[in-house]
Write a protein that holds these residues in place. Structure first.
Motif, PDB file in Angstrom:
ATOM      1  N   MET A 227       0.848  -1.190   0.000  1.00 21.93           N
ATOM      2  CA  MET A 227       0.000   0.000   0.000  1.00 21.93           C
ATOM      3  C   MET A 227       0.895   1.256   0.000  1.00 21.93           C
ATOM      4  N   THR A 228       0.599   2.188  -0.850  1.00 20.48           N
ATOM      5  CA  THR A 228       1.414   3.406  -0.919  1.00 20.48           C
ATOM      6  C   THR A 228       0.690   4.561  -0.244  1.00 20.48           C
ATOM      7  N   GLY A 229       1.482   5.590   0.200  1.00 20.33           N
ATOM      8  CA  GLY A 229       0.893   6.768   0.827  1.00 20.33           C
ATOM      9  C   GLY A 229       0.281   7.665  -0.234  1.00 20.33           C
ATOM     10  N   ALA A 230      -0.267   8.801   0.213  1.00 11.72           N
ATOM     11  CA  ALA A 230      -0.874   9.751  -0.726  1.00 11.72           C
ATOM     12  C   ALA A 230       0.183  10.261  -1.687  1.00 11.72           C
ATOM     13  N   ALA A 231      -0.231  10.477  -2.939  1.00 13.29           N
ATOM     14  CA  ALA A 231       0.727  10.966  -3.939  1.00 13.29           C
ATOM     15  C   ALA A 231       1.172  12.367  -3.578  1.00 13.29           C
ATOM     16  N   LYS A 232       2.428  12.639  -3.865  1.00 16.68           N
ATOM     17  CA  LYS A 232       2.948  13.994  -3.619  1.00 16.68           C
ATOM     18  C   LYS A 232       2.342  14.943  -4.642  1.00 16.68           C
ATOM     19  N   PRO A 233       2.123  16.184  -4.248  1.00 12.72           N
ATOM     20  CA  PRO A 233       1.668  17.134  -5.264  1.00 12.72           C
ATOM     21  C   PRO A 233       2.790  17.402  -6.266  1.00 12.72           C
ATOM     22  N   ALA A 234       2.396  17.654  -7.491  1.00 15.03           N
ATOM     23  CA  ALA A 234       3.386  17.939  -8.541  1.00 15.03           C
ATOM     24  C   ALA A 234       3.608  19.447  -8.638  1.00 15.03           C
ATOM     25  N   LEU A 235       4.791  19.798  -9.063  1.00 14.28           N
ATOM     26  CA  LEU A 235       5.106  21.216  -9.298  1.00 14.28           C
ATOM     27  C   LEU A 235       6.149  21.314 -10.388  1.00 14.28           C
ATOM     28  N   THR A 236       5.889  22.192 -11.333  1.00 14.42           N
ATOM     29  CA  THR A 236       6.929  22.521 -12.314  1.00 14.42           C
ATOM     30  C   THR A 236       7.555  23.839 -11.891  1.00 14.42           C
ATOM     31  N   LEU A 237       8.871  23.814 -11.831  1.00 11.90           N
ATOM     32  CA  LEU A 237       9.595  25.023 -11.431  1.00 11.90           C
ATOM     33  C   LEU A 237      10.320  25.578 -12.648  1.00 11.90           C
ATOM     34  N   ASP A 238      10.063  26.825 -12.947  1.00 15.60           N
ATOM     35  CA  ASP A 238      10.788  27.463 -14.051  1.00 15.60           C
ATOM     36  C   ASP A 238      12.191  27.798 -13.537  1.00 15.60           C
ATOM     37  N   ILE A 239      13.194  27.281 -14.225  1.00 17.98           N
ATOM     38  CA  ILE A 239      14.561  27.517 -13.731  1.00 17.98           C
ATOM     39  C   ILE A 239      15.361  28.398 -14.690  1.00 17.98           C
ATOM     40  N   ALA A 240      14.665  29.202 -15.473  1.00 10.18           N
ATOM     41  CA  ALA A 240      15.356  30.075 -16.428  1.00 10.18           C
ATOM     42  C   ALA A 240      16.454  30.933 -15.781  1.00 10.18           C
ATOM     43  N   PRO A 241      16.264  31.419 -14.547  1.00  7.92           N
ATOM     44  CA  PRO A 241      17.354  32.220 -13.956  1.00  7.92           C
ATOM     45  C   PRO A 241      18.677  31.456 -13.844  1.00  7.92           C
ATOM     46  N   LEU A 242      18.604  30.118 -13.829  1.00  4.91           N
ATOM     47  CA  LEU A 242      19.844  29.348 -13.687  1.00  4.91           C
ATOM     48  C   LEU A 242      20.638  29.265 -14.981  1.00  4.91           C
ATOM     49  N   LEU A 243      20.134  29.876 -16.058  1.00  6.43           N
ATOM     50  CA  LEU A 243      20.895  29.895 -17.310  1.00  6.43           C
ATOM     51  C   LEU A 243      21.994  30.967 -17.282  1.00  6.43           C
ATOM     52  N   GLU A 244      22.002  31.762 -16.236  1.00  9.96           N
ATOM     53  CA  GLU A 244      23.007  32.836 -16.151  1.00  9.96           C
ATOM     54  C   GLU A 244      24.412  32.251 -15.981  1.00  9.96           C
ATOM     55  N   ASP A 245      25.390  33.006 -16.476  1.00 13.91           N
ATOM     56  CA  ASP A 245      26.787  32.564 -16.315  1.00 13.91           C
ATOM     57  C   ASP A 245      27.216  32.644 -14.850  1.00 13.91           C
ATOM     58  N   GLN A 246      26.924  33.777 -14.250  1.00  7.66           N
ATOM     59  CA  GLN A 246      27.319  33.967 -12.847  1.00  7.66           C
ATOM     60  C   GLN A 246      26.064  34.040 -12.000  1.00  7.66           C
ATOM     61  N   TRP A 247      26.038  33.309 -10.940  1.00  6.65           N
ATOM     62  CA  TRP A 247      24.851  33.265 -10.103  1.00  6.65           C
ATOM     63  C   TRP A 247      24.976  34.208  -8.920  1.00  6.65           C
ATOM     64  N   THR A 248      24.190  35.233  -8.969  1.00 10.35           N
ATOM     65  CA  THR A 248      24.000  36.104  -7.803  1.00 10.35           C
ATOM     66  C   THR A 248      22.502  36.390  -7.779  1.00 10.35           C
ATOM     67  N   GLY A 249      22.017  36.964  -6.720  1.00 13.44           N
ATOM     68  CA  GLY A 249      20.632  37.417  -6.670  1.00 13.44           C
ATOM     69  C   GLY A 249      19.608  36.345  -7.008  1.00 13.44           C
TER      70      GLY A 249
END
Lengths: 364, 360
Positions: free
Chosen positions: A1-23
């Protein structure tokens, strides 16, 4: 028997396309990790409405920069690209690249400085943030705000967003190896100094510090100021009024790596954060994480973020700044504030960052 | 109108230049500050109104600092009973203060770029303006969720026109192909010395702004009137030079800007000095304006002239084109509050129109 399914979420990760990560890229990386660590959500990732394999996201997070991901994405070199699941809620960590595509959408407002301080931004940046904002808010089920101050400022401008605006706090997460690496290196030979985070631009208000250098409280102090960060606009004009002795009191590092920033903060007496306006102020949490109290402007998000680990001043008052500086320069006062700083930084953690997102998803 | 005292905030780009004692400071600290003339006059208008009511005045340099909670409490403590906040707005941002009655004073209706910025601000954040108590000398109207809103006006006026320096009258040379050369000729000492006296007749006075010059229909009308004054010795016409958004305050720059505006209408001007026409470098003396005709356009920041001038006028020509013009006429009538004969002008309707459908 399995527990309740986790809710799904799509996360937009466009900010991670930057060369340098700040902010915002760093915020995005922390959000990804906080949600993953919670174990309570079925995450998938997207860039510009295109689902990308999770392995590419985690490779990028490990690398700590987005150059490869961006290049491969733009040249169609990523295998397994797919249309995102429009039935799954979609969360943008900043400005939405498209509105009303998914059944449930949310986004993050980091600050409203383009609305209340447009003069401190390039016109293109103002348009980028403000032009889509009404539609962004209208199509969001939830609007996450980087602090209570940001929430208050947003709701003041857009009262209709009041019911959907919630606070999401980020956290500092220095890599564990930094402490060991730092111990293995020679001590910084900078003498006693206060760290200052920020570029020379009007919103960061470094002009106040420069003006205060002639105040007796600062003039008679042996502390130097190390300004960490990219040199901003009008630097030469801002420094032109300083005499040679004052010039020697200030050191500019320009852009530094996260490790160099860690070392500079760790060796500092305290952090100076004179901004006129901030949506959150992550450098304060990063410094407090290292036990450093903050000499902070009494403005916007600082009282809620820094709490009792700071000494405050009016961001337009040289006299108040000087008095606060005198207080925090006292080693006994720093010793008193240091444990409060660590405790305050602990309030901001991955679980707290994930909580409002999970709350949203579970309530659906 | 105001209660307990008045807090005044400045536009961010000018607040950034200030070196003041703190976020909340007394009006005296502004006296030595470098501010553009239109902003200084707007600030003085509010300060004078508050003082006339016996109310204390405080300036708030950065309203955005005081977002909520303890920050609002600190502000309230420093404002000590002040209930009203007048935000001097240049069109780029409107920053209300929490807990206060907020009044918008868009003081740059005479600057076309500022009007564009203001329209854009209202478009991106219309709800921001919903909670405002009133607008000072303004006609802002906007629609939110299908309903139109026009916040009530607070009418403020100078009893006497503020003057930084006495106005000079300069001769009009107008070579549209050489605005700078024409301007240089107008401001030369010789030109002023050789200037003939203005002929008799009811003076026609036009305080100009960039926004007025940007109205092609009115620019055409003015160009034709100027031509008449230069060629037919009609009643004297005095054009008060506009403040320029990007200008240094240089008179020659202002003249050149007017020449470019009027020159773009296509009206041909003679290459001699106009005997019945003058440039004015500032508001004219009341004595000179007694019984004059003054032209008023919705792009005029009319409140910069005191009631002394308006009430001395023999007639006011009001430009009223479109619904925005009608709102402006109502505002101006209410603001003036005196019986000065008014005549409505419709420069757009004064041209012969070609209906495209009847041609094709």
């Amino acid at each position: 028997m399995t527990g309740a399914a986790k809710p799904a979420l799509t996360l937009d990760i466009a900010p991670l396309l930057e060369d340098q990560w700040t902010g915002i890229p760093v915020f995005t990386r922390r959000l990804v990790q906080a949600l993953e660590r919670s174990g309570e959500v079925d995450l998938s990732f997207a860039v510009r409405l295109t689902r990308i394999p999770a392995t590419r996201l985690w490779d990028t997070v490990r690398a700590g920069f987005g150059t490869f991901l961006r290049t491969d994405f733009e040249h169609g070199l990523i295998a397994g690209l797919d249309r995102l699941d429009a039935a799954s809620p979609l969360l943008y960590p900043s400005v939405k690249s498209a509105c009303g595509v998914c059944g449930a959408e949310a986004s993050v407002i980091h600050d409203v400085s383009t609305l209340v301080m447009p003069e401190t931004h390039a016109e293109a940046n103002v348009r980028y943030h403000l032009d889509p904002l009404r539609e962004q808010l209208a199509t969001d089920e939830v609007v996450f705000c980087a602090s209570e101050a940001t929430r208050a400022a947003l709701v003041a401008a857009y009262p209709s967003a009041s019911a959907k605006a919630r606070v999401i706090y980020q956290y500092a997460d220095w890599p564990e190896e930094f402490a060991l690496d730092d111990r293995n290196l020679p001590r910084l030979a900078l003498g006693r100094y206060a760290a200052v985070i920020g570029t020379i631009e009007p919103r960061k208000n470094l002009g106040l510090l420069l003006r205060a250098l002639s105040h007796p409280a600062l003039r008679d102090s042996d502390l130097r100021f190390v300004v960490i960060g990219k040199k901003g606009w009008n630097l030469d004009a801002a420094l032109a009024g300083l005499d040679p002795a004052q010039h020697k009191r200030i050191l500019f590092t320009d852009f530094v790596s996260e490790f160099a920033k860690y070392r500079l903060l760790r060796a500092a007496e305290f952090l100076v954060f004179p901004s006129i306006y901030e949506g959150f102020g992550i450098p304060a949490v990063e410094a407090m994480h290292l036990g450093k109290p903050v000499l902070a402007a009494f403005t916007s998000s600082f009282p809620e973020v820094i709490g009792e680990a700071g000494v405050y001043f009016d961001p337009l008052s040289v006299d108040e700044f000087a008095a606060a500086f005198e207080e925090i320069s006292n080693p006994a006062r720093v010793a008193e504030l240091a444990p409060k700083a660590v405790e305050q930084a602990r309030q901001f953690n991955a679980a707290r960052m994930a909580a409002p997102v999970l709350e949203w998803l579970k309530a659906r | 109108m105001f209660q307990g005292g008045v807090a005044i905030s400045l536009p961010g780009r000018h607040a950034a230049m200030l070196q003041v004692s703190g976020s909340v400071f007394p009006p005296e600290e502004l006296s030595g500050a470098v501010l553009p003339p239109d902003l200084r006059v707007a600030a003085n208008l509010v300060v004078d109104a508050a003082k006339a009511m016996g109310l204390p005045v405080r300036f708030v340099a950065r309203p955005e600092v005081f977002t909520h909670g303890v920050l609002s409490e600190r502000l309230a403590a420093r404002l000590d009973g002040v209930r009203d906040h007048v935000a001097l707005c240049d069109g780029t941002a409107f920053r209300p203060l929490p807990g206060l009655r907020n009044h918008l004073f868009f003081y740059r209706r005479g600057a076309a770029d500022a009007c564009r910025q203001m329209r854009r601000l209202v478009e991106v954040a219309p709800e921001l303006f919903l909670g405002m108590q009133s607008q000072v000398n303004g006609t802002l109207a906007f629609r939110v969720d299908g309903a139109w809103h026009r916040p009530p006006a607070t009418l403020l006026a100078f009893a006497e026109t503020p003057r930084i320096t006495p106005a000079s009258l300069l001769p009009v040379f107008l070579h549209p192909s050489d605005p700078e050369g024409s301007a240089a000729a107008s401001v030369s000492e010789e030109a002023e010395e050789d200037m003939p006296a203005l002929p008799e007749g009811r003076l026609r006075y036009v305080p100009l702004t960039e926004a007025i010059l940007a109205d092609p229909h009115l620019a055409r009308l003015l160009a034709e009137r100027l031509l008449g004054a230069m060629m037919r010795d009609e009643a004297p016409l005095v054009l008060q030079l506009p403040l320029l958004s990007a200008g240094s305050g240089d008179i020659a720059e202002q003249i050149a800007a007017v020449i470019r505006g009027l020159g773009s209408t296509g009206v041909t001007f003679p290459r001699h000095v106009g005997t019945s026409a003058r440039w004015a470098t500032g508001p004219l003396d009341v004595a000179m304006l007694r019984d004059a005709t003054i032209l008023v356009h919705p792009g005029l920041d009319f409140w910069r002239l005191g009631r002394d001038i308006w009430r001395a006028a023999g007639e006011i020509e009001m430009v009223q084109d479109g619904p925005a013009g009608a709102a402006f006429v109502r505002l101006f009538r209410d603001w003036l509050g005196a019986e000065v004969p008014m005549r409505l002008l419709h420069p757009r309707r004064m041209r012969d129109h070609v209906t495209v459908g009847s041609v094709l």
